[in-house]
Scaffold this active site. Structure first.
Site, PDB file in Angstrom:
ATOM      1  N   CYS A  48       0.833  -1.203   0.000  1.00 37.69           N
ATOM      2  CA  CYS A  48       0.000   0.000   0.000  1.00 37.69           C
ATOM      3  C   CYS A  48       0.871   1.258   0.000  1.00 37.69           C
ATOM      4  O   CYS A  48       1.784   1.382   0.820  1.00 37.69           O
ATOM      5  CB  CYS A  48      -0.864  -0.032   1.256  1.00 37.69           C
ATOM      6  SG  CYS A  48      -1.807   1.449   1.504  1.00 37.69           S
ATOM      7  N   CYS A  93      -0.558   5.662   7.508  1.00 36.07           N
ATOM      8  CA  CYS A  93      -1.849   5.179   8.008  1.00 36.07           C
ATOM      9  C   CYS A  93      -1.666   4.267   9.214  1.00 36.07           C
ATOM     10  O   CYS A  93      -0.716   3.502   9.278  1.00 36.07           O
ATOM     11  CB  CYS A  93      -2.553   4.417   6.884  1.00 36.07           C
ATOM     12  SG  CYS A  93      -4.111   3.651   7.360  1.00 36.07           S
ATOM     13  N   CYS A 100      -3.065  -0.652   9.162  1.00 36.54           N
ATOM     14  CA  CYS A 100      -2.314  -1.916   9.081  1.00 36.54           C
ATOM     15  C   CYS A 100      -0.986  -1.764   9.818  1.00 36.54           C
ATOM     16  O   CYS A 100      -0.399  -0.690   9.819  1.00 36.54           O
ATOM     17  CB  CYS A 100      -1.987  -2.268   7.630  1.00 36.54           C
ATOM     18  SG  CYS A 100      -3.426  -2.656   6.623  1.00 36.54           S
ATOM     19  N   CYS A 140      -8.139   1.429  -0.169  1.00 36.88           N
ATOM     20  CA  CYS A 140      -7.601   0.749   1.005  1.00 36.88           C
ATOM     21  C   CYS A 140      -7.502  -0.723   0.626  1.00 36.88           C
ATOM     22  O   CYS A 140      -8.511  -1.359   0.324  1.00 36.88           O
ATOM     23  CB  CYS A 140      -8.526   0.946   2.189  1.00 36.88           C
ATOM     24  SG  CYS A 140      -8.073  -0.077   3.599  1.00 36.88           S
ATOM     25  N   GLN A 176     -19.219  -9.665  11.705  1.00 34.14           N
ATOM     26  CA  GLN A 176     -17.796  -9.937  11.466  1.00 34.14           C
ATOM     27  C   GLN A 176     -17.338  -9.285  10.160  1.00 34.14           C
ATOM     28  O   GLN A 176     -18.066  -9.326   9.179  1.00 34.14           O
ATOM     29  CB  GLN A 176     -17.556 -11.445  11.389  1.00 34.14           C
ATOM     30  CG  GLN A 176     -17.812 -12.178  12.697  1.00 34.14           C
ATOM     31  CD  GLN A 176     -16.698 -12.009  13.715  1.00 34.14           C
ATOM     32  OE1 GLN A 176     -15.668 -11.383  13.443  1.00 34.14           O
ATOM     33  NE2 GLN A 176     -16.908 -12.533  14.899  1.00 34.14           N
ATOM     34  N   TYR A 226     -23.014 -13.075  24.222  1.00 31.19           N
ATOM     35  CA  TYR A 226     -22.455 -12.086  23.284  1.00 31.19           C
ATOM     36  C   TYR A 226     -22.815 -12.477  21.846  1.00 31.19           C
ATOM     37  O   TYR A 226     -21.943 -12.589  20.984  1.00 31.19           O
ATOM     38  CB  TYR A 226     -20.933 -11.994  23.412  1.00 31.19           C
ATOM     39  CG  TYR A 226     -20.411 -11.824  24.814  1.00 31.19           C
ATOM     40  CD1 TYR A 226     -20.255 -10.551  25.359  1.00 31.19           C
ATOM     41  CD2 TYR A 226     -20.070 -12.927  25.595  1.00 31.19           C
ATOM     42  CE1 TYR A 226     -19.757 -10.381  26.642  1.00 31.19           C
ATOM     43  CE2 TYR A 226     -19.582 -12.765  26.892  1.00 31.19           C
ATOM     44  CZ  TYR A 226     -19.425 -11.497  27.402  1.00 31.19           C
ATOM     45  OH  TYR A 226     -18.932 -11.342  28.670  1.00 31.19           O
ATOM     46  N   GLU A 259     -27.415 -10.734  24.204  1.00 29.98           N
ATOM     47  CA  GLU A 259     -26.641  -9.665  23.589  1.00 29.98           C
ATOM     48  C   GLU A 259     -27.121  -8.331  24.139  1.00 29.98           C
ATOM     49  O   GLU A 259     -28.306  -8.150  24.391  1.00 29.98           O
ATOM     50  CB  GLU A 259     -26.843  -9.767  22.060  1.00 29.98           C
ATOM     51  CG  GLU A 259     -26.626  -8.509  21.259  1.00 29.98           C
ATOM     52  CD  GLU A 259     -25.178  -8.048  21.241  1.00 29.98           C
ATOM     53  OE1 GLU A 259     -24.268  -8.884  21.087  1.00 29.98           O
ATOM     54  OE2 GLU A 259     -24.970  -6.832  21.395  1.00 29.98           O
ATOM     55  N   CYS A 313     -11.244 -12.211  20.317  1.00 30.46           N
ATOM     56  CA  CYS A 313     -10.508 -11.330  19.407  1.00 30.46           C
ATOM     57  C   CYS A 313      -9.335 -10.686  20.136  1.00 30.46           C
ATOM     58  O   CYS A 313      -8.728  -9.756  19.630  1.00 30.46           O
ATOM     59  CB  CYS A 313     -11.441 -10.276  18.812  1.00 30.46           C
ATOM     60  SG  CYS A 313     -12.283  -9.299  20.048  1.00 30.46           S
TER      61      CYS A 313
END
Ligand code: SAH
Length: 457
Positions: A77, A83, A86, A164, A288, A317, A338, A413
């Protein structure tokens, strides 16, 4: 640790990089004092300039590499350096998968004290680019027009962006198109300092399997000048649009969304498929961001759940019910909980949409609702958790230990909170059997993992 840091600001020194932080910075040590240096990889050597010295750690700037890693690649990129999106484009994809494996293994040992848990190699993507189905970009003013892109590293200066490389192309097209149309009608960008102007963010969501597009205009004001024409122009330019939504956020805040959401045109939701299940997704619901890898992740969760068709399952969740509906196909009864009411509305609609009747959904905190269910006699054979980055609430973990489901599947995550929570379950008669990391976020340091946890007999 020495009282005095062994380096001073502006020192130029030669170092050896040993590790990578969770932010993707290289780590070099001087007399055990760690220096964090962007753009350096483990195994590399080079000259750095010390730019900041704190008591227990400092930061450096890479001046020159004297030895480069065989895994170093040229970032694809053109705006990678500026940026903050990433962190790993300068590392080969196989190198990225190794780093994520090591990250999971390290925290399980260090934080979870789980030396002997089997961690499988990370499941990566065949093509680790253009995977994101959602873009959320801040908008700013420029002489005679608008800019939309990303915040420059550690600032709120917006850098204009045309593409992007981790976004699906349709999202780039939406952002560019909406920017030009709003420019044409003289709509001002929100100015953070003055708290003036209209357009704060543009969000684009793309249904990977259906091709449907949702656009959300997040504005400071309730009114959008020339709203009708803006909508007409968007529809003319992008025929795949199924939903245009406005969200009003009148507050001085870094939080993107406000409380008021209204449909400007079309449906309130767009549809997408994961596997053979169809999902309705509204503007505010969590969905997701990497649809291809979501299928890999959910299939792993399903495998770890070991369902025979006889089980009662709780999905804490649950978001819009993605995992719940996946599991319902193989379970007797599923309960999902949730905290976001709109997500539960979506979850109910999704059950109906797929003719799945053995699920029930509730709005509330998992740590409040699940103990209530338990006291009403609802127990689970298998309990799935998929919490946000901060991990599970301790009350929920205590309830799980009391309820004794034979199996827990933990989708995470954030490996650090996963490790912390696994330790609590281990201390409460559970055993972590295996952990499967799945790369949901190539080119970034983010790392997803699913763990299989069994009740000790
Ligand atoms: N399992 C879903 C969602 C996972 S993201 C999926 O894979 O799509 C985590 C979800 O937890 C979000 O939808 C968030 O709104 C919700 N959440 C956050 N805190 C919560 C809490 N205390 N109780 C219940 N849900 C919560």
């Amino acid at each position: 640790m020495n009282q005095q840091a062994p380096v001073k600001k502006n020192d130029e020194i030669y170092v050896h990089f040993e590790d990578l932080t969770h932010e993707g910075n290289g780590v070099a040590k001087v007399d055990s004092y760690p220096l964090f240096v962007p753009n350096a990889l483990p195994g590399e050597k080079g000259k750095i300039k010390v730019v900041k010295v704190n008591k227990n750690y400092g930061f450096g700037k890479l001046m020159e590499l004297t030895e480069t890693s065989p895994d170093r690649v040229a970032p694809a990129c053109p705006i990678y350096d500026a940026c903050g999106g990433c962190q790993l484009q300068h590392l080969s994809y196989s190198g990225q998968l190794q780093i994520k494996y090591k990250q999971v293994k390290d925290v399980l040992t260090r934080i979870g004290k789980l030396e002997n848990v089997k961690v499988h190699p990370v499941l990566g993507m065949d093509d680790p680019w253009r995977y994101r189905n959602k873009a959320q970009v801040p908008v700013g003013d420029r002489e005679g027009g608008l800019i939309a892109g990303f915040y420059k590293h550690r600032s709120h200066d917006i850098i204009d962006m045309e593409a992007c490389l981790i976004q699906q192309e349709q999202n780039d097209i939406v952002v560019q198109t909406v920017k030009k149309i709003c420019e044409k009608y003289g709509i001002y960008a929100y100015n953070e300092e003055l708290h003036k102007g209209t357009l704060r963010h543009i969000m684009a969501r793309y249904g990977h399997k259906t091709g449907e597009i949702m656009i959300v205009l997040i504005t400071r004001t309730k009114e959008i000048p020339h709203k009708k024409m803006v909508v007409e122009d968007i529809l003319k330019a992008i025929p795949e649009v199924r939903s245009i939504v406005q969200n009003v956020n009148a507050k001085r805040t870094n939080v993107i969304f406000g409380d008021e959401t209204k449909v400007l045109w079309g449906n309130e939701v767009i549809y997408d498929y994961i596997g053979n299940i169809r999902f309705a997704i509204s503007a505010r619901s969590f969905y997701q961001v990497n649809p291809e890898q979501t299928k890999v992740l959910y299939n792993k969760a399903l495998e770890f759940a070991g369902l025979t068709g006889e089980e009662t399952v709780i999905d804490a969740y649950c978001g819009i019910g993605t995992i719940s509906l996946f599991l319902a196909q193989k379970a007797k009864q599923v309960y999902g909980v949730e905290i976001v009411p709109e997500a539960i509305e979506d979850a109910k609609r999704n059950a109906e949409l797929n003719g799945i009747t053995n699920v029930e959904f509730a709005v509330g905190e998992a740590e409040t609702i699940i103990p209530q269910w338990y006291s009403q006699g609802i127990n689970a054979d298998v309990l799935v958790v998929d919490p946000p980055r901060k991990g599970c609430d301790e009350t929920l973990l205590k309830t799980i230990i009391e309820m004794k489901p034979r199996q827990v599947v933990y989708v995470s995550c954030n490996p650090a909170t996963l490790a912390r929570d696994l330790r609590i379950l281990e201390d409460g008669s559970y055993q972590t059997v295996e952990v499967q990391p799945v790369d949901m976020f190539p080119q970034t340091m983010h790392c997803e993992a699913v763990a299989k946890i069994m009740l000790k007999l």
